[in-house]
Design a protein around this motif. Structure first.
Motif, PDB file in Angstrom:
ATOM      1  N   PHE A   1       0.855  -1.191   0.000  1.00  0.00           N
ATOM      2  CA  PHE A   1       0.000   0.000   0.000  1.00  0.00           C
ATOM      3  C   PHE A   1       0.890   1.240   0.000  1.00  0.00           C
ATOM      4  N   GLY A   2       0.781   2.058  -1.044  1.00  0.00           N
ATOM      5  CA  GLY A   2       1.625   3.243  -1.176  1.00  0.00           C
ATOM      6  C   GLY A   2       3.010   2.954  -1.696  1.00  0.00           C
TER       7      GLY A   2
ATOM      8  N   ASP B   1      -6.728  -0.508  -8.573  1.00  0.00           N
ATOM      9  CA  ASP B   1      -7.478  -0.699  -7.329  1.00  0.00           C
ATOM     10  C   ASP B   1      -6.564  -0.742  -6.104  1.00  0.00           C
TER      11      ASP B   1
ATOM     12  N   PHE C   1      -3.620   1.415  -3.932  1.00  0.00           N
ATOM     13  CA  PHE C   1      -2.969   2.721  -3.785  1.00  0.00           C
ATOM     14  C   PHE C   1      -1.485   2.557  -4.075  1.00  0.00           C
ATOM     15  N   THR C   2      -1.047   3.192  -5.148  1.00  0.00           N
ATOM     16  CA  THR C   2       0.326   3.078  -5.620  1.00  0.00           C
ATOM     17  C   THR C   2       0.872   4.464  -5.907  1.00  0.00           C
ATOM     18  N   GLU C   3       2.105   4.708  -5.520  1.00  0.00           N
ATOM     19  CA  GLU C   3       2.716   6.019  -5.737  1.00  0.00           C
ATOM     20  C   GLU C   3       3.235   6.183  -7.165  1.00  0.00           C
TER      21      GLU C   3
ATOM     22  N   LYS D   1      -6.385   7.725 -12.485  1.00  0.00           N
ATOM     23  CA  LYS D   1      -5.910   7.920 -11.114  1.00  0.00           C
ATOM     24  C   LYS D   1      -5.109   9.216 -11.080  1.00  0.00           C
TER      25      LYS D   1
ATOM     26  N   LEU E   1      -1.462   9.253  -9.504  1.00  0.00           N
ATOM     27  CA  LEU E   1      -0.536   8.161  -9.796  1.00  0.00           C
ATOM     28  C   LEU E   1       0.523   8.615 -10.800  1.00  0.00           C
TER      29      LEU E   1
END
Length: 550
Positions: free
Chosen positions: A341-342, A361, A363-365, A383, A386
């Motif tokens: 996550f992140g 789907d 949460f990705t930086e 997004k 993103l």
């Protein structure tokens, strides 16, 4: 010996200098015709040499040969062409001084307001595996002389050494000339450029001259890249030549200022951002680590990195199916979805729509890859924040790695798997493993390189299932890897980045049901570690090398 002294009142103010005459001589022809077109369109007289002049003339632009200015034909295979008073007086005349202007008039020499020069490709020639004589022939003499002369006289002359500055130069043409501030900045870049060039030449001589194989391709390649395993090449001095690319919002923390500098390479710093928020300092660090981990594999691979540590790494068969990279991403994510996550995701293949549907789907930086399918890019752009980065063509690791320490710089060759083979591993306990288990051991051994030491990585079917990283003892790393793997530890294989100093860490892996282990060996207590593996019926291989990562 000092030059003549002038009273400050002798100098006339000169800020904006219109460009009427330009000297253009470049090895790198990138953007040359666009620049020549702009110069010709602005009525600038272009003076040029050799292949540069021919390229400009063939495009239909008027150009004056240097030999027509000097009255002296190029000599000695082009070694002598611009080293002439008619050229250097036109570059060095300080037209803020009336007597310099008068001397030029008496000599019948016209001044230059612009010099565009980039140097012979010495570093590239050395890196190509050329002989020593071929490399020496690419040591530029006239080019650095013109660059340094122009930079010294930046009060009157703009010096441009990189095609990246051509657009700003065209803008200056439209604005009526270059400003003093512009010329000062260009002069600074020019001196840095010649300094780096001279450092490269000095390093080549420090390494190659006097060696018995100094004319052999391997020797000269080592001089440029430091990749000769038999004789790692470290020059007597190192000069770093980087250009400011971007001032970042802040560094690792909000109270730290930071910036990104780039050089002529093919790494994360040259990636093109296709979407999302501005990249941060930490984004770049994690993205670089993720790309390195993904590109440790030749198969389709995905690495997920968080705070410089892997949350998951996985590969998939190169079977031509569109979902190979999506499969790798799915299995990498399953390793530790909470930590992912992140995180930052890197793929060593084009991101497909199937992979994009999985990423959207979560949460990705950052997602970084060599390419994105149009449908995948469209989906991921929904997004808002993103960050999407496309790697440059021909991504590759730098030949040397640098790390600053107080008062100095550490330099090393990168830890890579260019010639990796498990054929030299030594079986020290248990039976020979089957092909599938060996493949998992090879995967784990590659993947553990990306884990900060002390490092333990558990793997199954080409995917990490548990990672223990950054602990100050190997026992805790084993506990962490087993804890994160949970039930998946049973039946997995393990890789340890360095030897087990005692059998206690290995015992944790054995109790969890690990079936095979790859580790470097070399501990004083290797015998008791081997005995523990043998007693458990677990196969253990000594790799003979370690993968510390600090």
């Amino acid at each position: 010996m000092s030059g003549p002294q002038h009273d400050p009142s002798d100098y006339r103010e000169r800020d904006v200098v219109p460009i009427r005459r330009a000297l253009v001589s470049v090895s790198d022809k990138t953007g040359l015709l666009e620049l020549a077109s702009a110069l010709a369109g602005a009525g600038v007289e272009i003076v040029s040499t050799g292949s540069t002049a021919k390229t400009i003339a063939d495009a239909g632009h008027p150009v004056t040969q240097v030999s027509d200015v000097t009255g002296f034909a190029e000599a000695l295979d082009g070694r002598v062409k611009t080293l002439h008073p008619s050229i250097h007086a036109g570059i060095l005349a300080d037209l803020r001084l009336a007597d310099h202007e008068a001397q030029l008039a008496d000599l019948g020499i016209a001044p230059f307001e612009l010099v565009v020069v980039n140097l012979y490709p010495f570093v590239e020639t050395v890196a190509s595996g050329a002989t020593a004589d071929e490399a020496v022939e690419q040591i530029d003499i006239g080019g650095p002389a013109m660059v340094r002369a122009s930079a010294k006289n930046h009060a009157n002359v703009a010096i441009v050494v990189s095609p990246s500055n051509y657009p700003a130069l065209v803008g200056a043409l439209a604005a009526g000339g270059t400003t003093l501030a512009q010329r000062q900045r260009l002069a600074g870049k020019a001196f840095a450029h010649t300094a780096a060039y001279d450092r490269a030449v000095a390093g080549f001589f420090a390494i190659s001259v006097g060696r018995p194989d100094a004319t052999a391709p391997d020797s000269t390649r080592a001089a440029a890249t430091g990749t000769d395993d038999a004789a790692p090449a470290f020059p007597a001095a190192v000069s770093l030549d980087f250009d400011l690319a971007q001032v970042l919002r802040y560094g690792e923390n909000s109270h730290q200022a930071a910036a990104l500098y780039t050089t002529a390479a093919h790494g994360i710093a040259q990636a093109v951002q296709l979407h999302g928020k501005e990249m941060s300092y930490n984004n770049y660090v994690d993205a670089d680590g993720a790309v390195r981990a993904a590109y440790d594999f030749t198969e389709p691979a995905v690495a997920i990195i968080k705070h410089a540590q892997p949350c998951g790494i996985a590969i998939a068969p190169e079977n031509g199916a569109a979902d190979s990279i999506a499969s790798a991403h799915h299995r990498a994510h399953l390793c530790d979805p909470i930590s992912a996550f992140g995180g930052v995701v890197a793929a060593n293949r084009t991101v497909t729509l199937a992979m994009a549907e999985q990423v959207k789907d979560i949460f990705t930086e950052v997602v970084v890859a060599p390419g994105f399918e149009p449908a995948a890019l469209e989906l991921l752009r929904t997004k808002k924040n993103l960050r999407l980065l496309q790697l440059p063509d021909g991504y590759r690791r730098d030949a040397r790695e640098f790390r600053q320490v107080s008062g100095g710089l550490l330099v090393q060759q990168p830890d890579t798997f260019d010639d990796f083979s498990s054929a030299d591993w030594r079986l020290v306990a248990g039976p020979e493993v089957d092909a599938a288990t060996r493949a998992d051991l090879e995967f784990a051994w590659r993947a553990v390189r990306a884990v900060k030491s002390n490092a333990i990585l558990l793997a199954s079917f080409g995917a990490s299932v548990g990672v223990g990283m950054g602990q100050v003892n190997r026992v805790d790393s084993c506990r962490l890897a087993v804890s994160r793997a949970g039930d998946r530890a049973a039946g997995s294989v393990a890789a340890s980045d360095a030897f087990f100093p005692f059998a206690d860490g290995l015992g944790i892996l054995l109790d969890a049901g690990v079936t095979a282990v790859a580790q470097p060996g070399g501990s004083l207590r290797d015998a008791e570690v081997i005995e523990a593996a043998a007693a458990a019926g677990v196969s253990m291989y000594f790799t003979g090398e370690r993968h510390f990562y600090h």
